[in-house]
Enzyme design. Sequence first.
Site, PDB file in Angstrom:
ATOM      1  N   GLY A   1      36.840  38.172  45.212  1.00 57.99           N
ATOM      2  CA  GLY A   1      37.655  39.238  44.626  1.00 57.99           C
ATOM      3  C   GLY A   1      37.094  40.594  44.975  1.00 57.99           C
ATOM      4  N   ASN A   2      37.520  41.620  44.253  1.00 59.95           N
ATOM      5  CA  ASN A   2      36.975  42.966  44.456  1.00 59.95           C
ATOM      6  C   ASN A   2      37.034  43.730  43.131  1.00 59.95           C
ATOM      7  OD1 ASN A   2      39.536  44.647  44.390  1.00 59.95           O
ATOM      8  ND2 ASN A   2      40.037  43.205  46.035  1.00 59.95           N
ATOM      9  N   HIS A   3      36.480  44.935  43.132  1.00 59.94           N
ATOM     10  CA  HIS A   3      36.323  45.692  41.878  1.00 59.94           C
ATOM     11  C   HIS A   3      37.549  46.498  41.444  1.00 59.94           C
ATOM     12  CE1 HIS A   3      32.191  44.639  41.299  1.00 59.94           C
ATOM     13  NE2 HIS A   3      31.867  45.029  42.515  1.00 59.94           N
TER      14      HIS A   3
END
Length: 222
Positions: free
Chosen positions: A33-35
């Site tokens: 995923g990512n932030h």
Amino acid sequence: VKFSEKGLPLAGKKALVSAGPTYEAIDPVRFIGNHSSGKMGYAIATQLEELGADVTLVSGPSALKLPKGVDTISVTSAAEMLHACEEHFDAADIVVMSAAVADYTPVEVANQKIKKKENEFSIVLKKTADILATLGAKKKENQLLVGFALETNNELENAKDKLIRKNLDFIVLNSMQDKGAGFATDTNKVTIIDRAGNTHEFSLKSKEEVAKDICSIIVSLS
Ligand code: CTP
Ligand code: CA
């Protein structure tokens, strides 16, 4: 057009907005995923709705409260986000893709939790479809398509390249050089670039204020 929308600048217009990250499954308990928090896209969806548009928000996993009056479709992966966006694209007059879509996804998803290995371990990834470029390729004359660009170097040049390559009306460049701008912050500093090559650099402000700046350009082009 609903009675309450009459007289608003985007009354009668349909808008499609993407927001948040995507999660690409590795096994039943893990993902890539990512932030991204989804804040920028949710603020844009809220603003477009307030301007009278009929808004569909396609959102990746986000902890945010769903925007009032907006039809939100929750998705997890890039493939699901593509599917939902393609389904709503043809009917949309205004399309803003602000999601932080994973560029790569595992070739295989393990059915069982992957056990620890003795040494190094690698996952083979394949490219995801570029949702924005896919929509840009089938954009009609009457549709307005807006994208984002997240860059750390050669910012203007890279953003202009994305604007042309993805067939956008304008692109919102997120500068990662500034503290307080970008992912998982409440503020953002953007530069907006149009097809004529005009650039407009905005100051650091709240994501709600940035959404207003973006939407006022949308209103002027609609
Ligand atoms: N985007 C998309 N689908 C993808 C990747 C990106 O729709 N699979 C969209 C984003 O929502 C954003 C724009 O494309 O509006 C630019 O995303 P960005 O990550 O900055 O650009 P990429 O084209 O993915 O290039 P790179 O990450 O290599 O800079
Ligand atoms: Ca990317």
